[in-house]
Design an enzyme around this catalytic site. Structure first.
Site, mmCIF file in Angstrom:
data_model
loop_
_atom_site.group_PDB
_atom_site.id
_atom_site.type_symbol
_atom_site.label_atom_id
_atom_site.label_comp_id
_atom_site.label_asym_id
_atom_site.label_seq_id
_atom_site.Cartn_x
_atom_site.Cartn_y
_atom_site.Cartn_z
ATOM 1 C CG HIS A 1 100.535 65.623 -61.581
ATOM 2 N ND1 HIS A 1 100.060 66.856 -61.959
ATOM 3 C CD2 HIS A 1 100.174 65.728 -60.121
ATOM 4 C CE1 HIS A 1 99.691 67.758 -61.114
ATOM 5 N NE2 HIS A 1 99.691 67.081 -59.891
ATOM 6 C CG ASP B 1 106.434 64.786 -63.229
ATOM 7 O OD1 ASP B 1 107.144 65.350 -62.609
ATOM 8 O OD2 ASP B 1 105.305 64.710 -63.327
ATOM 9 C CD GLN C 1 104.676 63.734 -55.477
ATOM 10 O OE1 GLN C 1 105.487 63.599 -54.271
ATOM 11 N NE2 GLN C 1 103.917 64.554 -55.515
ATOM 12 C CE LYS D 1 104.684 68.083 -56.156
ATOM 13 N NZ LYS D 1 103.333 68.211 -55.294
ATOM 14 C CB CYS E 1 96.532 66.253 -60.374
ATOM 15 S SG CYS E 1 95.973 67.884 -59.330
#
Ligand code: C6P
Length: 418
Positions: free
Chosen positions: A135, A212, A215, A238, A376
């Site tokens: 991302h 990261d 998600q 999220k 993104c």
């Protein structure tokens, strides 16, 4: 990563999607006069009543600034804020609550590390490794840090299916590698990356790893100690929590050695015009008044998740992924983008002769919310030679009936464009 059958499986875990949906007020609403079919969970998830009520309760009964008031209300707010930190510590299985830094979200978490860690560790000729499916939030901060230091960005390539080339990673790791930054679950492809293996490879080369997890956290149990991740970034919104709050997990040893990211109130020990000394963790990285209500709301989201069962969540989302993948294949000219062997419940697709935005706009007329565009991740689109995708992303409260509505909607789009 923690196995699905261990601590986060609550004793009285609920496994009934119809009951779970009742916890999310927005899901019984409408969009464009039709029952809402919310399939844009990778952009942001919906909030259970428990989270919404925790925000209302805070503002109605506890609202005060934290860590600085001698009065009762401030002490209650401080306790609630720090209790939220402890909940996030348990959620991530971090070794110490001081390793949990509250930030605005994954973007700020990564910028904090790129700016602070980059300042002390990156030098001309050094290398920072990212992957081809990052991302922009896990790419641009490293580009900026490399530019400032005169370091070089290297990119782990990926296959057409959206799987990282670990042999290429092995070849690029070396004594110049200062950090590896990699996404746990790709937002545009759904790929679940083998982060445990990546961390092991990077550590063998002496490089720390930032994962990261924006998600990943909504879909699977995370155990930062088992992963041995040096930094782990996530966004509260999220994972069924409020917007504007997230977490940077970092190993205490690394965080302690890093300079502050922002200066201001709360992050100091003492200030004179000649010299300022900084507060210990976590305050050193939480300058200014934080998003107190947001942290408390995120704690409530974590409590909510603990009341479900990861085993059920993963099983149900996998069923939705398989079912949607199978059904969408019947639509003429539809191609799924991102076909890795290990995927989270994210389906990106393109439809021959139809722009992704038209797909999203037409589905919206039927109350179906998906996301369209490059998500993104422009380098992913460039790598695959497409301008954009339509993306349906699922959460545990979605149903097979909603998948059917999506497929019907895409068939209608097909009919409109011939
Ligand atoms: N992806 C999506 O629709 P923030 O904005 O800080 O909460 O999260 C940034 C971010 C970082 N990493 C990954 C893997 C992400 O997916 C995101 C946010 C959203 O896919 C908005 S672009």
């Amino acid at each position: 990563m923690r196995q699905v059958s261990t601590p986060l499986v609550a004793t009285r875990a609920r496994r009934d999607v119809a009951t779970v949906r009742q916890d999310f007020p927005v899901l019984s609403g409408t969009a464009n006069g039709r029952p809402l079919v919310y399939l844009d969970n990778a952009a942001t998830s919906q909030k259970p009543r428990a989270v919404i009520e925790s925000l209302v309760r805070f503002y109605q009964t506890e609202n005060a600034n934290i860590h600085r008031g001698v009065h009762e209300l401030s002490q209650r707010a401080t306790l609630a804020y720090e209790a939220a930190r402890a909940k996030l510590q348990r959620f991530l299985n971090a070794g110490d609550p001081h390793e949990v830094i509250f930030v605005r979200g994954a973007t700020e978490a990564i910028n904090l590390v790129a700016s602070s860690f980059g300042r002390i560790r990156f030098r001309p000729g050094d290398e920072v490794v990212v992957s081809a499916m990052e991302h922009h939030s896990n790419l641009v901060p490293w580009q900026i840090a490399c530019e400032i230091a005169g370091a070089r960005l290297r990119v782990i390539p990926m296959s057409d299916a959206g799987e990282l080339d670990l042999d290429a990673l092995r070849d690029m790791l070396g004594d110049r590698t200062r950090l590896v930054a990699v996404v746990h679950v790709s937002n545009s492809l759904g790929t679940i990356n083998p982060v445990t293996e990546i961390v092991r490879m990077a550590h063998d080369a002496g490089a720390p790893v930032l994962v990261d997890g924006a998600q990943a956290a909504p879909h699977m149990p995370i155990d930062v100690q088992e992963l041995d991740a040096d930094f782990y970034a996530l966004s509260g919104h999220k994972m069924f929590g409020p917007t504007g709050i997230g977490v940077l997990y970092g190993k205490a040893k690394l965080l302690e050695a890093m300079p502050p990211y922002q200066g201001g109130g709360e992050m100091i020990r003492s200030v004179t015009f000649e010299k300022t000394t900084y507060a210990p963790l976590p305050a050193k990285f939480e300058a200014g008044t934080p998003h107190i209500a947001g942290a408390i709301g995120l704690g409530a989201a974590v409590d909510y998740l603990r009341g479900l069962s990861w085993e059920w969540i993963q099983h149900h989302e996998h069923d939705l992924l398989e079912y949607a993948t199978e059904q969408l294949r019947f639509v003429p000219g539809l191609r799924i983008v991102g076909t890795a062997a290990r995927k989270a419940a994210v389906i990106s697709f393109v439809l021959e002769g139809v722009h992704a935005h038209d797909i999203g706009t037409i589905l919206d007329q039927s109350g179906i919310a998906i996301r369209t565009g490059h998500h993104c991740t422009q380098p992913v689109m460039d790598r695959l030679g497409i301008p954009a995708t339509a993306r349906a992303s699922f959460a545990f409260y979605n149903t097979r009936e909603e998948v059917d509505a999506l497929v019907r909607g895409v068939q209608e789009v097909r009919a409109v464009f011939g």
